[in-house]
Design a protein around this motif. Structure first.
Motif, PDB file in Angstrom:
ATOM      1  N   LEU A 123       0.834  -1.196   0.000  1.00 52.93           N
ATOM      2  CA  LEU A 123       0.000   0.000   0.000  1.00 52.93           C
ATOM      3  C   LEU A 123       0.871   1.248   0.000  1.00 52.93           C
ATOM      4  O   LEU A 123       1.943   1.274   0.609  1.00 52.93           O
ATOM      5  CB  LEU A 123      -0.905   0.028   1.230  1.00 52.93           C
ATOM      6  N   LYS A 180      -5.953   8.422   6.094  1.00 53.64           N
ATOM      7  CA  LYS A 180      -6.210   7.670   4.869  1.00 53.64           C
ATOM      8  C   LYS A 180      -5.489   6.330   4.877  1.00 53.64           C
ATOM      9  O   LYS A 180      -6.019   5.324   4.385  1.00 53.64           O
ATOM     10  CB  LYS A 180      -5.781   8.484   3.649  1.00 53.64           C
ATOM     11  N   LYS A 229      -7.447   2.805   4.568  1.00 50.93           N
ATOM     12  CA  LYS A 229      -7.188   1.934   3.416  1.00 50.93           C
ATOM     13  C   LYS A 229      -6.643   0.569   3.861  1.00 50.93           C
ATOM     14  O   LYS A 229      -7.027  -0.472   3.321  1.00 50.93           O
ATOM     15  CB  LYS A 229      -6.210   2.619   2.456  1.00 50.93           C
ATOM     16  N   GLN A 261      -9.494  -1.547   5.359  1.00 43.23           N
ATOM     17  CA  GLN A 261     -10.401  -2.013   4.312  1.00 43.23           C
ATOM     18  C   GLN A 261      -9.766  -3.089   3.453  1.00 43.23           C
ATOM     19  O   GLN A 261     -10.403  -4.087   3.114  1.00 43.23           O
ATOM     20  CB  GLN A 261     -10.811  -0.831   3.420  1.00 43.23           C
ATOM     21  N   THR A 262      -8.512  -2.883   3.093  1.00 41.69           N
ATOM     22  CA  THR A 262      -7.832  -3.805   2.182  1.00 41.69           C
ATOM     23  C   THR A 262      -7.583  -5.166   2.808  1.00 41.69           C
ATOM     24  O   THR A 262      -7.731  -6.202   2.157  1.00 41.69           O
ATOM     25  CB  THR A 262      -6.493  -3.193   1.725  1.00 41.69           C
ATOM     26  N   GLY A 268     -14.479   0.556   6.448  1.00 33.02           N
ATOM     27  CA  GLY A 268     -13.997   1.853   5.994  1.00 33.02           C
ATOM     28  C   GLY A 268     -14.305   2.998   6.936  1.00 33.02           C
ATOM     29  O   GLY A 268     -14.061   4.162   6.600  1.00 33.02           O
TER      30      GLY A 268
END
Length: 505
Positions: free
Chosen positions: A404, A411, A415, A418-419, A438
């Motif tokens: 990532l 952020k 991220k 969520q990922t 999220g």
């Protein structure tokens, strides 16, 4: 019943500039509440709070051209009704004001029956009054996207040099509404009145240092317009912790397995185990290499110890996997893995194999996170629930291991959670909880003490305990943070020195 973390009150929703402007626009267009009315409510709310302060006599109002200035003019009008003089400075002149701001300027002039208002059309014309006791910042609001320039810089510098309190409208001039970064320069507000929704930038990066005390002023924004919000503010007004109800048997009152410890790093497991035990669990079971068992026998009398390997084993090895998995499978419970594990290659393999086979709710901390960062992918079974608790350095290593790209801290947390499908508790100031859905939650209190050596192990114990008591992962993180915060405040009431990690237990 503990309140679910997802039930954040609307007063604790955090808006970025885009969402704030979208809600404002929809309220005007779809609900028929015009911008002038919204401005009136915002300014009058701020004025009422100001009038509750010490007695005010004369204020300097620094105004731009947009609605931020309009809010300031409404404040001036209400204070005028209470015999408070106002010196109003339009940094870019009073031509081409936004329509609602222009309307409020005309209205303000009509209220000036006692000639208590003084107007300046530029910064060059401004002559500071000999006596004034506060400053209103109505220069630049949430729409700022580039560095503060020209006379606005001069006005900010002047305000920062004055020994008078500064009250900012919505957000201090020069503070980015989304990131909290300083845009060239920033006004040092003593108080910020934030309208309709709290702004993200007030709580991130440089925001807390420059926003001062934050007052949320409600506007008639329909709640359904706020549902796109995905970031929330944590504090004890809505995160509540109740003591667990004892079960008929120790194994019915919450069971936590802790896989921790290695030679030279035994203290981490001790603090984590004591912290979890203090939360009222029925049983805390420490799984450790047999070689370091004597240390725990002496220091943890209330904790069940389950040694693995031989007396010559002082760290976890891959051949301990089956024994550890078998122990964890004996009773239903949650798992804390990581404090003081060490960084032997055999331990990395052990961590990978154990996590692949365990589906219990799991918290991974400290060296457990280091081991994860050495792997090509997270060994997370699809049905399992994980909480990762990295400090900033550990988070950076985890990001690299997943490929990532590092962005702003908020952020990045969002991220990554969520990922990977994990709940992430990113330690720092503020602490940020990110969920697989999220959503993110920011602490509204000092979490810097959790960065001291040992405090992270204590926090991991508290979060793991709440998870073992049946709370959802994000709720467990919020309660663990709040519990530590409350204990810190209690400590500081009676001591002047810095707290030790044990003071959080």
């Amino acid at each position: 019943m503990v309140k679910e973390i997802l039930d954040a009150p609307y007063s604790h929703y955090l808006f970025d500039a885009e969402l704030s402007q979208k809600i404002d626009r929809r309220t005007i267009e779809e609900m028929g509440i015009d911008g002038f009315t919204l401005m009136e409510i915002a300014g009058s709310s701020a004025a009422k709070i100001l009038l509750q302060q010490k007695e005010l006599t004369h204020g300097v109002f620094l105004c731009g051209k947009g609605n931020n200035a309009g809010d300031a003019l409404v404040v001036a009008r209400y204070l005028l009704q209470h015999n408070v003089d106002a010196t109003i400075v339009f940094l870019s002149g009073s031509d081409d004001l936004s329509p609602d701001t222009q309307k409020n300027l005309e209205l303000l002039r009509k209220f000036n029956s006692n000639e208590k208002l003084t107007f300046f059309e530029s910064w060059e014309e401004f002559n500071s009054p000999e006596q004034f006791d506060f400053i209103i910042d109505g220069m630049l609001g949430t729409g700022l996207t580039s560095d503060v320039r020209g006379d606005y810089v001069k006005a900010v510098e002047w305000a920062n040099q004055q020994p008078k309190p500064v009250f900012a409208m919505d957000i201090p001039t020069g503070l980015h509404a989304d990131s909290g970064k300083i845009m060239g320069t920033v006004i040092n507000a003593d108080t910020t009145f934030t309208f309709g929704g709290q702004k993200l930038g007030l709580y991130l990066e440089d925001g807390p240092k420059h926003a001062g005390t934050i007052h949320y002023c409600e506007l008639p924004f329909p709640n359904q317009f706020k549902e796109d919000c995905n970031t929330y503010l944590l504090d004890e007004s809505w995160i509540q912790i109740e003591s667990p109800t004892p079960g008929q048997h120790k194994y019915n009152s919450g069971v936590l397995y802790i896989v921790a410890g290695s030679e030279g790093l035994t203290g981490a497991a001790i603090m984590a185990a004591q912290s979890a035990w203090a939360e009222g669990l029925g049983a805390v079971i420490l799984i450790c290499p047999k070689g370091i068992l004597p240390i725990y026998e002496q220091t943890l009398p209330s904790i069940i110890k389950k040694p693995v390997g031989s007396r010559n084993d002082f760290f976890f090895k891959d051949d301990h996997t089956n024994q550890v998995v078998e122990i964890i499978s004996e009773k239903e419970g949650s798992l804390l893995l990581g404090p003081g594990l060490g960084r032997e290659q055999s331990t990395v393999t052990f961590v990978q194999e154990v996590l692949t086979q365990i589906t219990s709710p799991t918290v991974i901390d400290a060296d457990g996170l280091w081991c994860l960062a050495q792997l090509d992918e997270l060994p997370k079974p699809e049905q399992s629930e994980w909480i990762l608790t990295p400090h900033p350095g550990e988070l950076n290593r985890l990001i690299k291991s997943t490929g990532l790209q590092k962005e702003s801290r908020l952020k990045t947390v969002r991220k990554y959670a969520q990922t990977t499908g994990v709940t992430l508790l990113a330690k720092g100031m503020p602490a940020i909880i990110g969920t697989p859905a999220g959503k993110c939650y920011l602490t509204n209190y000092n979490t810097r003490y959790f960065s001291r050596a040992g405090s992270g192990d204590v926090l991991a114990g508290k979060v793991s305990a709440r998870l073992a008591l049946g709370e959802e992962p994000a709720t467990s993180c919020a309660q663990g943070l709040l519990n530590g915060k409350q204990k810190l405040e209690n400590y500081l009431k009676h001591h002047q020195d810095l707290p030790e990690p044990s003071d959080f237990i």
